[in-house]
Design a protein around this motif. Structure first.
Motif, mmCIF file in Angstrom:
data_model
loop_
_atom_site.group_PDB
_atom_site.id
_atom_site.type_symbol
_atom_site.label_atom_id
_atom_site.label_comp_id
_atom_site.label_asym_id
_atom_site.label_seq_id
_atom_site.Cartn_x
_atom_site.Cartn_y
_atom_site.Cartn_z
ATOM 1 N N GLU A 204 0.818 -1.211 0.000
ATOM 2 C CA GLU A 204 0.000 0.000 0.000
ATOM 3 C C GLU A 204 0.854 1.265 0.000
ATOM 4 O O GLU A 204 0.478 2.271 -0.619
ATOM 5 N N LEU A 205 2.013 1.224 0.665
ATOM 6 C CA LEU A 205 2.904 2.377 0.632
ATOM 7 C C LEU A 205 3.466 2.561 -0.771
ATOM 8 O O LEU A 205 3.549 3.689 -1.276
ATOM 9 N N SER A 206 3.848 1.473 -1.414
ATOM 10 C CA SER A 206 4.341 1.556 -2.796
ATOM 11 C C SER A 206 3.275 2.150 -3.702
ATOM 12 O O SER A 206 3.552 3.062 -4.496
ATOM 13 N N ASP A 207 2.059 1.661 -3.590
ATOM 14 C CA ASP A 207 0.963 2.167 -4.428
ATOM 15 C C ASP A 207 0.723 3.655 -4.183
ATOM 16 O O ASP A 207 0.494 4.428 -5.133
ATOM 17 N N ALA A 208 0.775 4.057 -2.914
ATOM 18 C CA ALA A 208 0.519 5.459 -2.574
ATOM 19 C C ALA A 208 1.581 6.376 -3.159
ATOM 20 O O ALA A 208 1.258 7.428 -3.737
ATOM 21 N N LEU A 209 2.852 5.991 -3.051
ATOM 22 C CA LEU A 209 3.924 6.848 -3.552
ATOM 23 C C LEU A 209 3.934 6.892 -5.074
ATOM 24 O O LEU A 209 4.207 7.940 -5.672
ATOM 25 N N ILE A 210 3.628 5.766 -5.709
ATOM 26 C CA ILE A 210 3.566 5.742 -7.171
ATOM 27 C C ILE A 210 2.437 6.644 -7.662
ATOM 28 O O ILE A 210 2.583 7.380 -8.644
ATOM 29 N N ALA A 211 1.306 6.622 -6.963
ATOM 30 C CA ALA A 211 0.182 7.487 -7.334
ATOM 31 C C ALA A 211 0.548 8.962 -7.163
ATOM 32 O O ALA A 211 0.213 9.804 -8.013
ATOM 33 N N LEU A 212 1.230 9.291 -6.071
ATOM 34 C CA LEU A 212 1.645 10.677 -5.855
ATOM 35 C C LEU A 212 2.636 11.141 -6.911
ATOM 36 O O LEU A 212 2.624 12.308 -7.320
ATOM 37 N N GLU A 213 3.493 10.231 -7.338
ATOM 38 C CA GLU A 213 4.480 10.584 -8.367
ATOM 39 C C GLU A 213 3.783 11.011 -9.656
ATOM 40 O O GLU A 213 4.314 11.839 -10.405
ATOM 41 N N SER B 83 14.852 -13.529 2.024
ATOM 42 C CA SER B 83 14.936 -12.102 2.339
ATOM 43 C C SER B 83 15.197 -11.263 1.097
ATOM 44 O O SER B 83 14.625 -10.167 0.935
ATOM 45 N N GLU B 84 16.061 -11.761 0.210
ATOM 46 C CA GLU B 84 16.378 -10.997 -0.998
ATOM 47 C C GLU B 84 15.130 -10.749 -1.834
ATOM 48 O O GLU B 84 14.917 -9.653 -2.355
ATOM 49 N N GLU B 85 14.281 -11.755 -1.942
ATOM 50 C CA GLU B 85 13.061 -11.617 -2.730
ATOM 51 C C GLU B 85 12.108 -10.609 -2.099
ATOM 52 O O GLU B 85 11.474 -9.809 -2.804
ATOM 53 N N VAL B 86 12.002 -10.638 -0.769
ATOM 54 C CA VAL B 86 11.127 -9.692 -0.075
ATOM 55 C C VAL B 86 11.654 -8.265 -0.225
ATOM 56 O O VAL B 86 10.901 -7.333 -0.529
ATOM 57 N N LEU B 87 12.957 -8.101 -0.019
ATOM 58 C CA LEU B 87 13.543 -6.766 -0.108
ATOM 59 C C LEU B 87 13.425 -6.192 -1.510
ATOM 60 O O LEU B 87 13.029 -5.036 -1.701
ATOM 61 N N GLU B 88 13.762 -6.996 -2.503
ATOM 62 C CA GLU B 88 13.725 -6.510 -3.879
ATOM 63 C C GLU B 88 12.298 -6.300 -4.380
ATOM 64 O O GLU B 88 12.021 -5.344 -5.101
ATOM 65 N N GLY B 89 11.397 -7.195 -3.996
ATOM 66 C CA GLY B 89 10.056 -7.148 -4.548
ATOM 67 C C GLY B 89 9.060 -6.321 -3.770
ATOM 68 O O GLY B 89 8.086 -5.819 -4.342
ATOM 69 N N GLU B 90 9.284 -6.153 -2.436
ATOM 70 C CA GLU B 90 8.277 -5.503 -1.607
ATOM 71 C C GLU B 90 8.750 -4.212 -0.944
ATOM 72 O O GLU B 90 7.931 -3.330 -0.662
ATOM 73 N N PHE B 91 10.044 -4.086 -0.687
ATOM 74 C CA PHE B 91 10.564 -2.863 -0.077
ATOM 75 C C PHE B 91 11.183 -1.922 -1.108
ATOM 76 O O PHE B 91 11.010 -0.703 -1.031
ATOM 77 N N ARG B 92 11.909 -2.487 -2.052
ATOM 78 C CA ARG B 92 12.588 -1.643 -3.031
ATOM 79 C C ARG B 92 11.636 -0.714 -3.795
ATOM 80 O O ARG B 92 11.986 0.449 -4.049
ATOM 81 N N PRO B 93 10.412 -1.172 -4.177
ATOM 82 C CA PRO B 93 9.550 -0.287 -4.959
ATOM 83 C C PRO B 93 9.280 1.063 -4.312
ATOM 84 O O PRO B 93 9.369 2.106 -4.977
ATOM 85 N N PHE B 94 8.955 1.097 -2.999
ATOM 86 C CA PHE B 94 8.668 2.405 -2.408
ATOM 87 C C PHE B 94 9.933 3.176 -2.068
ATOM 88 O O PHE B 94 9.965 4.410 -2.160
ATOM 89 N N LEU B 95 11.019 2.472 -1.733
ATOM 90 C CA LEU B 95 12.271 3.173 -1.479
ATOM 91 C C LEU B 95 12.825 3.770 -2.772
ATOM 92 O O LEU B 95 13.267 4.919 -2.809
ATOM 93 N N GLU B 96 12.775 3.003 -3.843
ATOM 94 C CA GLU B 96 13.275 3.480 -5.134
ATOM 95 C C GLU B 96 12.422 4.612 -5.676
ATOM 96 O O GLU B 96 12.921 5.520 -6.356
ATOM 97 N N CYS B 97 11.130 4.578 -5.362
ATOM 98 C CA CYS B 97 10.252 5.669 -5.771
ATOM 99 C C CYS B 97 10.747 6.990 -5.185
ATOM 100 O O CYS B 97 10.736 8.027 -5.857
ATOM 101 N N ILE B 98 11.204 6.953 -3.932
ATOM 102 C CA ILE B 98 11.734 8.161 -3.294
ATOM 103 C C ILE B 98 13.057 8.569 -3.923
ATOM 104 O O ILE B 98 13.274 9.741 -4.246
#
Length: 258
Positions: free
Chosen positions: A36-45, A76-91
């Motif tokens: 949901e954080l990824s979706d929110a930041l992508i929408a704001l972008e 862990s690598e899959e979670v970090l790359e697939g679920e955390f990276r999207p919103f961090l990279e958006c920033i």
């Protein structure tokens, strides 16, 4: 803009507020909140009216980091790359400016989220908590990069291995935070600052943001050339003409981002 079960989003003028909203779990990052954080930041972008985004947490603190109670069967690598990276990279890649308003603890990858932002406002109670070593892990989410760049390799390694809590005063001294304010005032100060930053030339602000990031990997001559290239684009913008006209007429420019 609509909010979700774990992330509250509101927009006023050119400033967006994004709140991590799981106060019963100290805003720990569940799988749902990551998405949901990824979706929110992508929408704001995609919203051209928004120039500055303020990230903050509901309740007692910013965030406890990963929700360890939830667990995951994925590596862990899959979670970090697939679920955390999207919103961090958006920033990282955003053309907008981000401010983290931190109170209480920003633990684990939540500290990485705060430091991924362009600016950090911490109240005097705030801590960046590096608790990874306590559970036999290393910092992730780009946190090693942020710490080593700000603290240098020796102090960064010491903080990581000892699992230290970096308080607001230390973060100010080491350049990890921009402002330290009284308890309970981080969000209000960040929002007021965001409104002021939103009046600045957005194209120039974005160019400066990305040039500073790129300069970490460039030498002086390469940085000079990158500045010159960016300056050529900015000098051809309507905002530059507005700025020059306002300067010559003794008025304040109204930048539009074109």
């Amino acid at each position: 803009m609509s909010s979700t079960s774990t992330v509250r989003v509101s927009v006023k003028g050119s400033v967006a507020s994004v709140c991590l909203d799981r106060p019963e779990s100290y805003n720990a990052f569940s799988k749902a909140m990551r998405g949901e954080l990824s979706d929110a930041l992508i929408a704001l972008e995609k919203d051209p009216s928004v120039r500055v985004v303020v990230l903050h947490g509901a309740g007692r603190g910013f965030s406890a980091g990963v929700d360890l109670k939830e667990g995951s069967e994925k590596p862990s690598e899959e979670v970090l790359e697939g679920e955390f990276r999207p919103f961090l990279e958006c920033i990282w890649q955003s053309q907008k400016l981000y401010i983290a308003a931190v109170h209480g603890h920003a633990a684990g990858i939540a500290a990485a989220l705060a430091l991924a932002c362009d600016f950090v406002v911490m109240d005097e109670t705030a801590r960046l908590t590096l608790a990874f070593s306590v559970i036999g892990l290393i910092p992730d989410g780009g946190l090693v990069w942020h710490l080593s760049r700000a603290l240098g390799p020796r102090l960064a390694l010491e903080a990581i291995i000892e699992g230290r809590q970096l308080d607001a005063q230390y973060c100010m001294q080491q350049g990890l935070a921009n402002k330290m304010v009284g308890a309970g005032r981080a969000l209000s100060v960040a929002m007021t600052w965001a409104e002021e930053l939103a009046k600045s030339a957005p194209l120039a602000a974005s160019a400066a943001k990305h040039l500073i990031a790129a300069s970490a990997h460039l030498d002086l001559a390469e940085t000079f050339s990158a500045e010159a290239k960016a300056q050529t684009k900015l000098a051809a913008s309507a905002d530059h003409r507005r700025g020059v006209d306002a300067f010559l007429n003794g008025t304040k420019p109204e930048f539009r981002g074109d």
